[in-house]
Every structure is written in C-alpha cells, then in structure tokens.
Design a protein around this motif. Structure first.
Motif, PDB file in Angstrom:
ATOM      1  N   GLY B 341       0.804  -1.230   0.000  1.00  0.00           N
ATOM      2  CA  GLY B 341       0.000   0.000   0.000  1.00  0.00           C
ATOM      3  C   GLY B 341       0.825   1.262   0.000  1.00  0.00           C
ATOM      4  O   GLY B 341       0.288   2.352  -0.055  1.00  0.00           O
ATOM      5  N   CYS B 343       3.390   2.490  -2.216  1.00  0.00           N
ATOM      6  CA  CYS B 343       3.616   3.312  -3.406  1.00  0.00           C
ATOM      7  C   CYS B 343       2.489   3.180  -4.431  1.00  0.00           C
ATOM      8  O   CYS B 343       1.841   2.154  -4.566  1.00  0.00           O
ATOM      9  CB  CYS B 343       4.973   3.004  -4.030  1.00  0.00           C
ATOM     10  N   CYS B 346       2.224   0.288  -7.526  1.00  0.00           N
ATOM     11  CA  CYS B 346       1.950  -1.080  -7.082  1.00  0.00           C
ATOM     12  C   CYS B 346       0.592  -1.155  -6.410  1.00  0.00           C
ATOM     13  O   CYS B 346      -0.215  -2.036  -6.686  1.00  0.00           O
ATOM     14  CB  CYS B 346       3.057  -1.551  -6.150  1.00  0.00           C
ATOM     15  N   PHE B 385       8.354   1.426  -5.375  1.00  0.00           N
ATOM     16  CA  PHE B 385       9.286   1.718  -4.292  1.00  0.00           C
ATOM     17  C   PHE B 385      10.188   0.525  -4.017  1.00  0.00           C
ATOM     18  O   PHE B 385      11.364   0.677  -3.742  1.00  0.00           O
ATOM     19  CB  PHE B 385       8.483   2.056  -3.032  1.00  0.00           C
ATOM     20  N   LEU B 388       8.637  -5.572  -5.130  1.00  0.00           N
ATOM     21  CA  LEU B 388       7.416  -6.372  -5.203  1.00  0.00           C
ATOM     22  C   LEU B 388       6.607  -6.027  -6.461  1.00  0.00           C
ATOM     23  O   LEU B 388       6.166  -6.904  -7.196  1.00  0.00           O
ATOM     24  CB  LEU B 388       6.560  -6.177  -3.952  1.00  0.00           C
TER      25      LEU B 388
HETATM   26  S1  SF4 Z   1       6.132  -1.949  -4.697  1.00  0.00           S
HETATM   27 FE1  SF4 Z   1       6.730  -2.414  -2.627  1.00  0.00          FE
HETATM   28  S2  SF4 Z   1       6.518  -0.475  -1.550  1.00  0.00           S
HETATM   29 FE2  SF4 Z   1       5.307  -0.278  -3.393  1.00  0.00          FE
HETATM   30  S3  SF4 Z   1       3.222  -0.863  -2.682  1.00  0.00           S
HETATM   31 FE3  SF4 Z   1       4.261  -2.615  -3.620  1.00  0.00          FE
HETATM   32  S4  SF4 Z   1       5.034  -3.694  -1.868  1.00  0.00           S
HETATM   33 FE4  SF4 Z   1       4.640  -1.605  -1.170  1.00  0.00          FE
END
Ligand code: SF4
Ligand SMILES: Cc1cc2nc3c(=O)[nH]c(=O)nc-3n(C[C@H](O)[C@H](O)[C@H](O)COP(=O)(O)O)c2cc1C
Ligand code: FES
Lengths: 840, 419, 155
Positions: B341, B343, B346, B385, B388
C-alpha cells in the motif's frame, strides 16, 4: 561536522548548478527553477518517497528515481523533463484516479485540490480505468467536531498520519489495512482524542480530510484573504485569514511561510471565528443611570474629556492588553505618560511588575531576539516553567520535529505530564512552583555540589539534598540532567510563564545561565509566552518600571495589582483598560471588583463586553486582529506584520484610532495616524526595533527556510532592568492538592471562549490530576468531582494524566463558569484544594 | 553429491541438539570462535557464497560493510519469512535441522560482532517457530549461545520474531519495520541496513539457506564451496520443486543443475507423463520459461541471461493442461493481495491488472485488454518503491510474452484454449 | 480483557526487544490465542501495556492478514491455500468440496461457530500441495477423502 560544508556540482536538464552536498534532487531542481510535482513530499516531514510523482531520470541509472528522497551526488546529471519522466507522471496520476471518487462537484476541496491541479497540468487526459472502484465508505464521516473525512478521495500520501506523529506528536491517526484497502483514519473511525489542530486537514492535498466548520459554506474562489499572525499565543504563527461577505470563515497556514510552516494549533486554525461573533461590541457605551447605554463617539470622548483632566498624573492608571499591536501599545503608553503624566502602566493583570521585569532580565529579552531554531540547534535543550504542549502548541511541534532529526538531549521539567514528554531524553516531575529549587539543584550538580563563581553568594549555604527535597525530585534525575548539560557545548533554556506565577525561580534562572556560561558553554534563553504580543507590550514600555526598549523612566509607577490597591484605598481615581479582562484574570476576584467599582472613572476599550467592561463608565469598541494593521513581536523577539481583512464591525474602530482619538481630545497633534508611521517612531524610541526588517512577510524565505533572522529585535542599549528576589511562596497547610492554573490547549485567556468552534471542542472546564492520585481516591477520567478550596468550590469533570506529579491539581483559567481566580485570596498563601466525587 | 544443507533431513529426532552434535554439529562454531572475525568474513567472501533469499548478493561482501567500531551495537536478522509462492526450503531446514541455522547464525554474528540476532519467521510456521525456540534454548544450555560462548568471550542472544501474514515482510527493510512493531512497509535506502538497520543500528539480513551454508564453509573451507557449481555462483543449492511433477519436494544439488536434469532425472518426470508447458524457475516473481529453455542451468547468471531469475529457487512446473491466463491471474492476485500500500503504481496498479485478468479469465475480456495490460506493466515496472511491484510485472510480462495468443484466444472466444 | 496467560506472554515478549513497541506482534498473537480473534478492547489494553496509542496497535494488526481484527472465527479456522502450486493440483476443487461439506461459502463461519473457511495465499508447503491449515496445524497432500476424514475427526 559543524562549519564544514561540502558542495556538489550537478547538471539538471543541462543546467549546471552547485548545491550543498546531500541536498535532495527535488530541492536542487526547484531552486534551479524546474518544476517537479509531488504529493507525499513535505519539507518538514521525513521523506517516504511513496507517491512516485517526483520521479526523475539520472544519467547512468536504469530506473527513474524519486527526487524527493534521493540526494544529489557530485557530477550527477539529472533530467526532469524527458518523455519517460513525463509519461511516468501521467501514469501515476492515472493510477491515483483509478480508485479516486471523482466527485469534485460536491467536494469542499474543489478549486484548491492538488490532485485536480496536477491532473490538469500533468495528467492523462483520457481515462482507461473501467473496473469497479473500491469504496471505503458510503458517506463522509466526522472524526471530531472539526474534522470530517472522505477516504474515497485519498491519494495515500500519508501526510496526515505523519504530521500527526512526527510534528503534533498525537499519534492518533494510522494507516489501517494494506494495499488498495489502506485507509488513514482513527482507531475504528472513532472520534479523535487529540489536539484538534486540524494539521491533518491542512496537509491533505485532496478532499479527504476536511474542516467541518467550513463544510459547504463557500468555494475557495469566493474567499478574500489577508496574511497575518495568529492572535493567540506567543509562538507567532503566520496564517492567512479569509472571509466571505464580511464573515471570517477560516484561517489556514501556508507551506514554507512563517516559523510554523503548514502547522497551526486548534486555537489558531479554528478559533478565529471570534472575530465574527455576534457578541462583538459595535458602538460606544456610556453608563447612564446604572446601565450601559449606546452612545456616539463624540459623546464617549466628551465624557472622557469631562472626567479626566490632562496631566492628572498619579491618580490615573492604564492597562493595555498584550493582544494589541506594538503600534497601539506604544501609543497607549505615550498617552498615559505624555498626556496624562501617569507612570502607572501595565500589560497584565496576572503578574507582579517586579516579576515581569525580573523575568525579562533573566531570560535576556533586553539582549535581543533568540530564534527557536537556534535553540533547537543546541546540544541540549531544557524546557522549564512551561506546559509547552498546551501553552505554545506550535513551539512544541517545532521542538518535537527537530528533536526527531538531530542528536541532542531534550530535558523537560514540569509538574504536569505533557505531550512533549514522549520526545524527552529526561523528564523531571517537580513539585509545582519549585522551579527555583530545581534550577539551584541543577546548578549545584553541574558544579559537583559547589556553587560556581557566578552563583557565589546566592548558593553559598545551599545543600543539594535540601533543594532536592524541596523540589520533590530525585538526586539521580538531577545528576543525569547535570551530566547532559556538562556534556553539551551549547545549551538552550526555554522558560515559561510558571516563573511569573512563582517568581522565586527568576533569579535562579539567571544564575544557572551565568554558571553555564562561565563554564564555557554557549547558552541561549528563550521565553515561552502565552499572549501573542506580550513581548511587544513590554518592549513598547507598557510597564510601570521601564519605557520603550526597556529604557529607564523618570518615575516608576504602579502595576496592575498596585493600581487596584491604590483604587481600593482611594488613591487612584481613574483607569483606562484596553483589552484586558482584569476582573476575570486578576487573582482574588472579589477584591478586584471592589477596587474597580471604587474608581471615579473606568474606561474600558474592548471587543466584547468583558467582565471588566461590565463595570465600566465608558466602553469603547475596538477591533480584533482581523480588522487592523500593525506588528506583533512574538516570544522569540520576532516582529511580524498583521494585516487587515475586514473593517471593524458597526461603529467600532481600530484600536489605534481609538487611542489616538482619546489622545487628540487633549492634544490634536497626538500620535501619527498610520501604523507604519507609529512604527517609525518606535524604531526611534526603542532602538531594539531600529533595524528589524518586515520584508519577508508571507513569502517563502528560501535562504534560511522558516527562520527569518532579519525580523529579530536587537539588544537594547538603554536597558535598565533589575531582578528582584522574591521570598519563597508558601501554600496553605490544608488540602491534598496544590492548585495550579494556566491555559487549556483549546483556549487562551478568556476571549477564545467567544469562538463557537473552540467551545464546541471543550465547553466546560475540567480539573486535571495524576492517574495515581485518581486511583487512590477511587476516581476516573470523566467523573464529576467537587474541587473545594478555602474560598471557593466548583463542580467539574475530572481528567487524569498518567505521568503527572502527585498532589497537583490543574484547572484551566479560561472558563467563565469556573473563575479560578476565586480560589485565590489577596495576601494569602497559594491555595490547596480537596477533590471528592459528586454523586447524584 | 554429499548433502550439506539437507543432510539431517529424515533422520530421527534430527532437531535435537544431541543428535545434531553427534553428527558433527557445532564444531564449526567452535572453530570459528578461534578465528578472528575478519578472517571469517574473508572466508565467506572467498567461498563465493551468494545470498539465497533472491537477490544473490555476495554474503561476505554484505558482512564486510558492517562498521568495525565495537561500541556500536549491531544486529543479525535471519530472513525466514519464506513467502515467495513455490518456496518451502527454509521451512525444511527450520523444521528438521534448526541447529544448523542456529550455528550458522552464531558464526555470522561473531563475524560481524552482533550481540543480538532475530529470526524473522512467517507466522504460519508455528511448528518451525517452536522448533527454533527450543533449539535456541538447547544451544544456550549447552553454551553455544548466551554469555561467553565456549569461553571465547563472545556473547550472543538469539530471538525468534514471528510475522503474521505479510509477504512484503520478506523484503529486508519491511522486515526490520515489522520487528520494530510497525506495519511492514519498506524503508527508503540509503541508508542501507549495514549502516542503519534494526533500531537504526548496523544490521545484516540473510536468508535461512544462506546462513545454513556458513558452518560448512568454516569446516570444509571456502575452496571446497567455490569448487561446486558455476564459478560465479557456486555452492550447494536447495531447489523447491512443485506442480506437475511425479516427485515434488526439496532437492539439494550443485548450483547450476539444469531444468531438464532436475525435472526429468531427480523428480521422476512429469505427472501423468503429460507434456511440459512452462516452468517458473525461481518463485512467482520470476518470468516463466518454456520447453525451449529446458537446458538452462538453474543459477543466478544463466537465468538472468534468459530474462528470468533464480530468485528463491522455487521451481514450479506446469503441464500442457494448464491455463496460462488463470496462472497469470493467480500470480497477479497474489501480488495485489500482498502489495503493502505504500507506493502508487503497485498499490493502485496491481489490483487494476488483477481486475482485468479476472475479466479475461471469466470470459469478459475486451479487445485491447492485452495491450492495456502491457501498457500498465510499462507504467508500473521500474517505478515502484520496492521490487514487489516489479515482480508482479515480470511474472505477467513473462506470461504475456510466451503465451500472448492464449490471452487473445480467451478474449476472442470467451473461454480457454487449454481446456 | 486479556487473559493472564496472554499477559504473561506479553511480559515474556518484552524481554526480547530493546523497545516496548516491538512486542506488539507477539502481544496481538497472544490476544488472538484467547478467543480466535482480536477485539477492540484487546487493542486498547495492549496499547496501554506497550505504551502505544490504540491506533498504532490497530495499524500493526490490520496490516498482517493472520490477525482476525474484530472478526470472530470459528473454533476451527480452516485456511486453504489457493496459490499457484496448490491450484495446479486442484485446490479450487477442494475448496468447493469443503464449501459443500460445511454448507458455507468461503469467508463464512458455520452457524454452530465450529468452522470458518478461508482461502489464503501460499503457506510455504508447495511440495506437498494441495494443502491447508487448520488453526496452527498443516494438512498436506490433500484429497477429498482425506478432507472428509479430517472434518469428521474435528466434529
Ligand atoms: S512496490 Fe513495494 S513499496 Fe510499493 S506498494 Fe508494492 S510492496 Fe509496497
Ligand atoms: C517482496 C520481496 C520479498 C522477499 N521475500 C523474501 C523471503 O521471503 N525470504 C528471503 O530470504 N528473502 C526475501 N526477499 C529478499 C530479501 O529482501 C533479502 O534480499 C534477503 O533476505 C537477503 O538475504 P540473502 O543475502 O541471504 O539472500 C524478498 C525480497 C522482496 C523484494
Ligand atoms: S514526492 Fe517523491 S515520491 Fe512522493
């Protein structure tokens, strides 16, 4: 590494610039004139780099980087306008809109919504999201009497949660859930038990956190605004106040403007509606046959002329409120001194003039301004004699925020638990009114039990054990504090109003400062004051012992208490009280009323029919801060401009005009007409103001960020202050609790009561004691209790605080129905009270 | 090959310290305590060991970033979050040979000067967490943990921290946030954990399997280790095989075993002897391989060269009957469920992808959906960020690249090609 | 109200960490052990023990999917993995089978409060797929027959 500044040269969009190493790319780019959009970035909050609006391209790096958390490196080449960057921005907005409510027509934020603006500027101009949206709630829900929320509009920048935790220290908002179900809200969406300062609303870029009192009242483009300074405490927050059709609708802070930047407290953000209160005085009043009747200005001024002969001298006294502007206060003392020839002048009904004079000297106000940011640059900061979190909320925010980002120690000495305690390195719970013993004990501990040369005689016979016992603290804690101070090269002391309530501590404050200085430390002292222009009032010479710029006066006069006594004896016939509610604030209400009623003439200038005004012969309707121009000097010694938003209501006049009109009755050439011209006179009369610059007002001052040193007053060349030693106060022998008073977080003096919104936050006074005391009395928060002193008793609801000192009861002084000054009796020791449960 | 990591699996009461010691356990720790910490770091560097948690970073190098100042407290965190679907190797070690991990961690802690370490274990592994706590207790009683270990002057305490259902806590900085009592959202880097990690102190985070390699490196030497498998990613490796094979399970083999060798020799071939369709070589974040890639060695660099990755070494095998749209949906649903949650791309992008995939799979696909998916992938990839979000995109892109016509078929015919 | 056992567990957890907040996950876990879920006042109580604000405890609890925040579950909480490896070997079938056997839908609890059926993402048991977890215990290599037998035992 102090002093050593490493520079880095980087290229941004081909333009070479040199900035301090470690500058964020975002700041560097903005300084160089390039725009980068952001949601989650805010200079005063710790960067989280989550919204991804600020992505930029760095040559040699495959991925775009968030400029808001990436510092420059020497030699970097950064591009903020490549096609990839531009498309990334549009795509982030597309993602944010995917689950956004898109109900702009009914959204209070419409017209000043950052999301709207950004989509207009950078966004995709076609929507591709055709899936079902996730809804957090069907209807907006209130989180407090002042906050209403619509989570469907959230962009997840988390500024609300961050400002609440990092700056306000309330920590009552959380991000609940995760992924696209993450919602920033309170515990089970319950009403918030917090500072109610609405900083969450202010930082929210969209219509997610909204102010309830403002709801559906207007659109931002229908508002007219004025840049000004908050009229409440001595912190001196800059704000914009706005009206629609003559009604003051809201006040708000601005990012990067003023020392407060985007923050305000509940009083500042929600309490300015007092200016549009229906209870405002709109016409002069004259007492006719026992009651106050409306009159014209000519009649009122004629009445004054008839009753006050020019040069009446000692028979006259004047009290002017520290909520008036410097210009008004300066003219007021000029009126009293030059026209009436009276040396009797004061700006407060609460403290003894010897106490205020000593406090000014001990905190070094006559040596010039001390910036709170400089204080926070020190290795060690001691807060004493102030319930900072309630008295000066935004000062508390600044202290907390900077403490979080620096290695330093924060020492808090106070009988009552306060929010800032959670940031403290050491907290000391001492007995109320024992600041003197605390300071002496620290001073001795710093010098390993022996007084330093500076303390010399004063502490010759003092024993640390006795001091500790008298202060009600442990030796270990005092020694810990001494160690921190010894380890520090620079020390700041923030000293508050308790020193005025218990002036025995004042000389010791000066002694500790000298002792630390003589051991080679850099020491700064900053007073924490509870009235917007208290410092200004003193610096304008509204004091019986000194004139403008703390300069000497021919004859010393009487302060408020002295005037009342003289009136009571029949030695003082007339008083001119501007904006001060003496009857409500002076200890021992009965005596005060009696004394005021003995006056042959009482002129009261105010914006409300205060307790004092009700006793007057002539009432002159003045203006609120929203209706005039001038300057306030905050507790740091920072002079700041206030600006006019509205005309005074009805026949009311700007206070400057009222005072000048009274002066012109006697001398047609009295006083310049314009505030700026008065300021010129002040610059001459009080050298401290000679070089003060007001040029920065309401511009984001990038050079030194929030701290504008050019606005700080200089040291006084003519200072003639001395410190009086008060003998230790005694308390009544009976009663379990020592009674203390002060301002409630939502209130300031008596006039905040005229704010419907603030009253809505807490409408009745409470008595606060420690959780331990409550437990031993079988009481809990919310219980109705009787507080019984020798002279007065009141039924109040109880509030308990976990870490407060036992045996201390606190009642805020802001409520009409609980006039705390009735607990006090002239010439008697400080009151003690008993607390018992009321059962119906 | 002589097993190193799984050598005690299947032995009776392999989790008890007596049996572990009887099998030569804790000798490596005793030997290590006689070496200088720096020497151990050097040995691990020389061994060529690369992290088994997914990123394949040199373990010795990671340790060497820890500041030497003895007055600064330091931490070791073992990443036992094992959340990548398809992966179950760490659990194998924890449940059956917890002392191997404890010993590896004790040595690592000594090498970096950590007085305290935490094992971050996913909440579902209640059994394993109990095993670890019991092992720590046993080791403390026997003087392999606690004060003044084996008279060396080195003291160390080890604790188990239990997660409770969040894949993102496998990401090392989210893991640290979680131990500190916050929501497990990743932290910005820099500062890197080696300088400011747990409680803002220097911290090393290593995977279970990585740490389980340490005792053998001390005992048998870095040369022995580096001689196994490819030069650039040597050592033994546990492959977790699941899906349509005859004998799924854990296989400890030299790094660089090929996909074909693994599936057809070690795992007994395809279930029901069906045709192989696709293989995910390193957990669901890793783009899938097809029959063309069967001879790819399963190691960091060879898989990277094929546009995929070794990740956690989770090999998921799919036969001809598998619907790739459905697989893409399952994988993507997982990522949007686990998105923390933080960034924008994603958080708001992965659920959007899932919704589109759901529609396509359910016969509600629209023309242009495939292109929309691809475009959204572009908008997410490289802009999140933490990795994931990238993982979600890599998996989906892998499926779209190899099986694009299957997606289009679903859209055109409202049903699946494979069934 | 937290049970004495839970409070003891929290005390023990506090010894593991240099700060109180770190114990929040163990504390929530201990609270959940009492009655299968975490109620609002449990979080208030944990907050006061750990010197946190209730919303911070809630934020931690609501982030991790295994905490049943304010969501009571049956005596047996059945969580079936529906991620890739289990799905490849028929997890969906088994879920449907269980919905039929228990006469509830996924996400529901039986009227007698004995069973709650949930689906979960990968539980790290892919080599023995399909699998599920009932309370703390793993059940692997599932078939319809095996499930029937298990459910019978729990009745
Ligand atoms: S990429 Fe990483 S930081 Fe961004 S929402 Fe997904 S899990 Fe969270
Ligand atoms: C989303 C995400 C999930 C991860 N999950 C795990 C995990 O479950 N176990 C693990 O060991 N590493 C996991 N990692 C990798 C870790 O961040 C980290 O690289 C690893 O623990 C380092 O240990 P190593 O050097 O021994 O491999 C994950 C990374 C990401 C980005
Ligand atoms: S402003 Fe940089 S990521 Fe939000």
């Amino acid at each position: 590494m102090h002093g050593v500044i490493i520079m880095a040269t980087v290229k941004i969009n081909g333009k070479e610039i040199t900035v301090q190493d470690n500058t964020l790319i975002l700041d560097a780019a903005r300084d160089a004139g390039f725009e980068i959009p952001t949601f989650c970035y805010q200079a005063d909050l710790m960067g989280i780099g989550s919204c991804r609006m600020c992505l930029v391209e760095i040559e040699g790096q495959k991925k775009l980087q968030p400029s808001c958390i990436t510092p420059v490196l020497h030699g970097m080449s950064i591009n903020t306008e490549t096609p990839t960057v531009i498309s990334a921005r549009a795509s982030m907005l597309e993602f944010l809109l995917a689950n956004h409510a898109l109900d702009c027509p009914v959204c209070d934020k419409g017209g000043e919504c950052e999301l709207q603006d950004m989509v207009y500027k950078y966004g995709p101009h076609k929507g591709r999201h055709a899936e079902k949206k996730f809804k957090f709630q069907e209807k907006d829900y209130a989180l407090s009497p002042v906050i209403i929320k619509n989570s469907n509009r959230c962009v997840q920048c988390q500024k609300c949660v961050r400002v609440c935790a990092e700056v306000v220290g309330a920590n009552v908002l959380g991000a609940l859930g995760r992924g696209d179900h993450q919602e920033e809200t309170s515990f089970f969406r319950h009403f918030l038990d917090c500072d109610q300062d609405g900083n969450c609303i202010e930082v929210c870029p969209v219509g997610c956190f909204m102010r309830l009192p403002y709801r559906y009242r207007t659109r931002p483009w229908d508002l007219k605004g004025a840049d000004t300074v908050c009229p409440y405490c001595g912190t001196g927050c800059r704000m914009v106040i706005e009206h629609r059709d003559g009604v003051l609708i809201r006040s708000k802070a601005q990012l990067g403007v003023g020392l407060n930047s985007e923050t305000l407290c509940a009083r500042g953000r929600f309490g300015c509606d007092f200016a549009s209160s229906t209870e405002r005085l709109k016409t002069p009043l004259i007492r006719r046959g026992g009651s106050l009747e409306p009159a014209s200005w000519e009649e009122a001024l004629g009445y004054i002329k008839e009753h006050i002969p020019v040069n009446i001298g000692n028979k006259m006294g004047g009290i002017a409120s520290p909520r008036l502007t410097n210009e008004e206060l300066y003219l007021f003392q000029k009126l009293l001194r030059d026209i009436f020839g009276s040396p009797n002048l004061d700006s407060t009904a609460r403290w003894e003039p010897e106490a205020t004079e000593g406090f000014i000297k001990a905190t070094g106000m006559d040596e010039g301004g001390v910036s709170v940011f400089d204080c926070m640059e020190s290795d060690s900061v001691l807060v004493i004699g102030s319930h900072l979190s309630d008295e000066n909320p935004v000062t508390d925010y600044i202290v907390r925020r900077i403490k979080n980002t620096r290695r330093m120690s924060l020492i808090i000495a106070s009988p009552r638990e306060m929010k800032l305690d959670s940031s403290a390195t050491i907290k000391l719970r001492h007995s109320p009114g024992r600041e003197a013993a605390v300071l002496d004990a620290i001073a001795l501990a710093v010098n390993a039990g022996k007084p330093s040369p500076a303390e010399g005689a004063a502490l010759k016979d003092a024993k640390i054990e006795d001091l500790i016992a008298s202060a009600g603290v442990t030796k270990g804690a005092v020694e810990q504090i001494a160690q921190r101070l010894l380890a520090a090269n620079s020390i700041a002391i923030i000293a508050g109003m308790e020193f005025l309530r218990h002036p025995e501590g004042i000389p010791e404050l000066g002694l500790l400062k000298e002792a630390l200085k003589s051991s080679g430390k850099k020491v700064l002292v900053m007073p924490a004051l509870d009235r917007a222009n208290q410092r200004g009032a003193w610096e304008m010479g509204v004091h019986p012992a000194f004139g403008p710029g703390y300069g000497p006066v021919k004859d010393k006069g009487l302060g408020c208490a002295g005037m009342l006594e003289a009136a009571n004896r029949g030695d003082l016939d007339m008083m001119y009280i501007a904006g001060a509610d003496v009857a409500a604030m002076h200890p021992d209400e009965e005596f005060t009323r009696k004394a005021l009623l003995k006056l042959k003439l009482l002129v009261v200038q105010d914006i409300f029919l205060s307790e004092t005004a009700k006793l007057a012969h002539v009432v002159l309707p003045g203006s609120s801060f929203a209706e005039k121009e001038g300057t306030f000097t905050n507790q740091e010694g920072r002079a700041q401009i206030i600006r006019k938003l509205l005309p005074p209501p009805g026949k009311a006049k700007r206070d400057l005009d009222v005072i000048r009109a009274v002066g012109e009755v006697y001398d047609p050439s009295f006083g310049p007409k314009m505030p700026v011209l008065v300021l010129d006179e002040i610059r001459n009369a009080a050298g401290m103001y000679a070089h003060v610059s007001l040029a920065f007002n309401n511009k984001r001052n990038t050079e030194n960020k929030l701290d504008n040193r050019h606005a700080l007053v200089q040291g006084s060349a003519t200072s003639a202050l001395s410190v009086t030693r008060f003998s230790a106060a005694t308390t009544e022998p009976e009663g379990r609790f020592h009674l203390t008073t002060g301002n409630h977080l939502f209130h300031s003096g008596r006039f905040s009561r005229r704010s419907g919104t603030l009253l809505g936050l807490l409408s009745a006074a409470v008595v606060e004691i420690s959780e331990k005391d409550a437990a031993s009395l079988n009481l809990k928060s919310g219980d109705k209790v009787k507080v019984k002193g020798r002279h007065y008793e009141a039924i109040l609801s109880l509030k308990t605080k976990k870490g407060s000192k036992e045996g201390v009861a606190f009642i805020a002084e802001n409520y009409d129905d609980v006039p705390v000054n009735r607990f006090f009796k002239k010439g008697e020791p400080a009151p003690r009270v008993d607390i018992t449960k009321v059962t119906y | 090959m002589e097993k190193v990591l799984l050598k005690n699996l299947g032995k009776p009461d392999s989790h008890r310290i007596e049996n572990y010691i009887a099998n030569g356990g804790y000798r490596a720790l005793e030997a290590a305590l006689k070496l200088k910490p720096d020497n151990i770091v050097q040995m691990v560097k020389d061994s060529g060991l690369r992290g088994r948690g997914g990123a394949g970073f040199s373990t010795g190098l990671k340790w060497s970033f820890i500041p030497k100042d003895p007055t600064i407290p330091k931490y070791l965190c073992c990443n036992a979050d094992e959340g990548e679907p398809g992966t179950f190797k760490d659990r194998g070690i924890i449940d059956n040979d917890p002392h191997l991990l404890v010993e590896g961690m004790a040595i690592a802690s000594y090498a970096i000067g950590a007085a305290n370490s935490y094992i971050y274990i996913r909440g579902e592994f209640a059994f394993g967490a109990d095993r670890l706590e019991a092992a720590i207790k046993e080791a403390t009683e026997k003087g392999y943990l606690g004060n003044n270990i084996q008279g060396s002057g080195f003291s160390h305490n080890m604790y188990v921290h239990k997660g409770f259902g969040a894949y993102i806590c496998g990401e090392e900085t989210a893991l640290l946030e979680s131990i500190e009592g916050y929501r497990g959202q990743p932290r910005k880097k820099p500062p890197f954990p080696a300088l400011s990690g747990l409680y803002a102190k220097p911290t090393v985070i290593n995977n279970v399997e990585t740490l389980a390699c340490i005792p053998a490196i001390i005992e048998k030497g870095p040369k022995w280790f580096s001689s196994m498998g490819p030069e650039k990613s040597p050592g033994p490796k546990i492959y977790c095989v699941s899906g349509h094979v005859k004998k799924p399970g854990l296989y400890e083999l030299p790094m660089g075993t090929t996909v074909r060798d693994l599936i057809f020799n070690h795992c007994g071939g395809m279930l029901k002897n069906r045709e192989l369709k696709a293989v995910i070589p390193g957990g669901v974040s890793a783009p899938m391989l097809t029959t063309r890639d069967l001879d790819t060695p399963l190691d960091f660099d060879s898989l990277a060269a094929k546009g995929s990755m070794l990740g956690s070494g989770a090999v998921i095998v799919m036969d001809e009957s598998t619907c790739m749209v459905k697989m893409a949906l399952i994988i993507n649903r997982f990522f949007s469920h686990e998105s923390c949650g933080k960034c924008t791309p994603c958080r708001d992008g992965t659920p959007w992808l899932t919704n589109i995939l759901k529609r396509i799979e359910g016969g509600q696909g629209r023309q242009g959906d495939v292109e929309l998916l691809e475009s959204l992938c572009t908008n997410i990839f490289g802009r999140t960020f933490c990795p994931l979000g990238d993982g979600a995109v890599m998996a989906l892109r892998g499926a779209l690249k190899n099986f694009r016509d299957e997606f289009q078929y679903h859209i055109d015919h409202k049903k699946c090609m494979a069934s | 109200m937290l049970s004495e056992r839970a409070k003891k567990e929290i005390e023990a957890a506090l010894r593991k960490y240099p700060n109180r907040k770190s114990a929040v996950m163990d504390a929530l876990r201990a609270a959940q052990k009492d009655k299968g879920h975490i109620a609002k006042d449990d979080m208030d109580e944990i907050a006061s023990i750990l010197e946190m604000r209730s919303v911070e405890v809630n934020a931690a609890a609501a982030f991790y999917t295994m905490y049943n925040v304010d969501r009571p579950v049956g005596k047996y909480h059945i969580q079936v993995c529906r991620n890739i490896s289990c799905s490849l070997l028929g997890a969906e079938h088994l879920i449907k089978h269980m919905e039929r056997a228990l006469s509830i839908k996924t996400g529901e609890t039986t009227p007698d409060k004995r069973f709650t059926l949930s689906t979960v993402e990968c539980l790290g048991s892919c080599g023995t797929a399909p699998m599920m977890q009932i309370n703390d215990d793993y059940h692997e290599n599932l078939t319809e027959a095996k499930i029937d037998e298990l459910l019978k035992k729990l009745e």
